[in-house]
Design an enzyme around this catalytic site. Structure first.
Site, PDB file in Angstrom:
ATOM      1  NE  ARG A  45      -2.236   7.621   6.533  1.00  0.00           N
ATOM      2  CZ  ARG A  45      -2.483   6.319   5.674  1.00  0.00           C
ATOM      3  NH1 ARG A  45      -3.892   6.068   5.693  1.00  0.00           N
ATOM      4  NH2 ARG A  45      -1.766   5.845   5.013  1.00  0.00           N
TER       5      ARG A  45
ATOM      6  CB  THR B 212      -7.416  -2.423   4.171  1.00  0.00           C
ATOM      7  OG1 THR B 212      -8.185  -2.187   2.895  1.00  0.00           O
ATOM      8  CG2 THR B 212      -6.355  -1.272   4.481  1.00  0.00           C
TER       9      THR B 212
ATOM     10  CG  ASP C 211      -1.295   1.387  -0.563  1.00  0.00           C
ATOM     11  OD1 ASP C 211      -1.506   0.188   0.082  1.00  0.00           O
ATOM     12  OD2 ASP C 211      -1.713   2.636  -0.358  1.00  0.00           O
TER      13      ASP C 211
ATOM     14  CE  LYS D 283      -2.046  -1.536   5.027  1.00  0.00           C
ATOM     15  NZ  LYS D 283      -2.857  -1.173   6.136  1.00  0.00           N
ATOM     16  CB  THR D 284       2.981   3.722   2.760  1.00  0.00           C
ATOM     17  OG1 THR D 284       1.666   3.259   2.308  1.00  0.00           O
ATOM     18  CG2 THR D 284       3.886   4.214   1.602  1.00  0.00           C
TER      19      THR D 284
END
Ligand code: ADE
Length: 349
Positions: A238, A179, A130, A85-86
């Site tokens: 990740r 999330t 975030d 997302k980032t």
């Protein structure tokens, strides 16, 4: 590493220490927002692997915004941690040719934090927030007119002399990431022009991501080794990149950096007790407690949390999503139930 001890009833207690896991999908401090990890991030939609539908939707929105010479509409990205997302917010800014201001809800607790960020935005810049579900009420209410009318209303002075002043803002794009889309109130949710979900990645996409990262890290990684890593990373880039670095550690120590093959990757991942489905000791323990102590379920989440020495939110957000995704676990109205595939995987069928 998990710490297992016994409680008074003799039932195993697990202090899961979910942050220490090599398969923890949330960012470690080393990988935090603006760290060295940034060199590994894709910089354009073209280089961003996977999330085909999302890229298609955003690609059109970007082109339309550029053609109209307007700021891109506000975008809410939701989905499990570690899926990019980032990275996507940074890519959006790059594609729009503007800066991305990166923050997170816990960092903008006080009104002056969010006001400071908003008044310093340049036209059409991207503001990435975030964990947006964790905004305080005051910060959230400051965002409503900012998002809708490009202004913020601030109170100047105190008591009877207090007045409200409106400050105009340049057009900007808020990219919110969460999330937990369900935890967002509808006034905030409704102010996003686009709401997009990120999904777990396919094996093929993960193999490509691992190979890309290996290239950037100047590692000679065999195709089989990249498949080994991709297969154990829980659909999450990740984690894939983190596992790759742990494999690199073993290759370094063994003097095998000339070629990292499948055997070496396999050994390194076994060392970290990540199995061929990507489960670690904590996931296995979670399933084993249901099987061994509660006959496979159903068992309530609070009971499990007590048995495992963990809070139920962590179980629900960190451990369960991947087990549900693998269909190793079912959520039923009467509680959690382990499936037959989980029993087979654990050799308990
Ligand atoms: N590294 C991490 N996630 C990635 C992605 N989606 N595409 C390319 N490289 C990545």
């Amino acid at each position: 590493m998990a710490i297992v001890s016994s409680n008074v009833d003799g039932a195993d207690v697990l202090s899961t220490k979910t942050k220490d896991r090599v398969v923890d999908p949330s960012a470690s401090s080393e990988e935090s927002l603006l760290s060295q990890q940034d060199n590994l991030r894709p910089k354009s939609l073209k280089d961003y692997i996977g999330q085909k539908d999302l890229k298609q939707v955003l690609g059109i929105a970007i082109r339309a915004a550029i053609q109209r010479e307007e700021a891109l509409d506000h975008i809410l990205l939701y989905g499990p941690p570690g899926l990019g997302k980032t990275t996507m917010a940074l890519v959006l800014a790059e594609e729009l040719g503007v800066k991305c201001r990166v923050t997170s809800a816990p960092a903008i607790e006080r009104p002056r934090d969010i006001i400071g960020i908003l008044v310093n935005l340049q036209p059409r810049e991207v503001l990435f927030v975030d964990e947006i579900h964790r905004l305080t009420r005051v910060a959230e209410e400051l965002l409503y007119p900012a998002m809708e009318d490009k202004k913020i209303d601030i109170t100047v002075g105190k008591g009877a002399g207090a007045r409200t002043r409106s400050i105009e803002l340049p057009p900007f794009t808020l990219v919110g990431a969460t999330t937990r889309a369900g935890s967002l109130g509808s006034p905030l949710r409704d102010r996003f022009g686009l709401t997009q979900r990120l999904d777990f990645y396919s094996l093929d996409d993960l193999v490509s991501i691992v190979q890309r990262t290996a290239r950037l890290l100047e590692l000679n990684l065999s195709k089989d080794a990249s498949i080994e890593i991709a297969g154990r990373c829980r659909g999450t880039p990740r984690i894939a990149n983190r596992l790759l670095k742990r494999v690199r550690d073993v290759a370094t120590v063994r003097g095998k950096l000339d070629l990292i093959d499948q055997k070496l990757a396999h050994d390194a991942l076994n060392l970290h007790q990540v199995d061929n489905k990507g489960l670690d000791t904590i996931d296995r323990r979670f399933l084993e407690v249901i099987i061994d102590n509660y006959n496979g379920g159903p068992v309530g989440i609070e009971t499990l949390a007590a048995a495992l020495g963990e809070d139920s939110t962590t179980l629900e957000t960190v451990i369960e999503p991947f087990l549900l995704q693998l269909a190793f676990l079912k959520r039923t109205p009467r509680g959690r139930v382990v499936t037959k595939s989980a029993l087979i995987h654990l050799g308990k069928n």
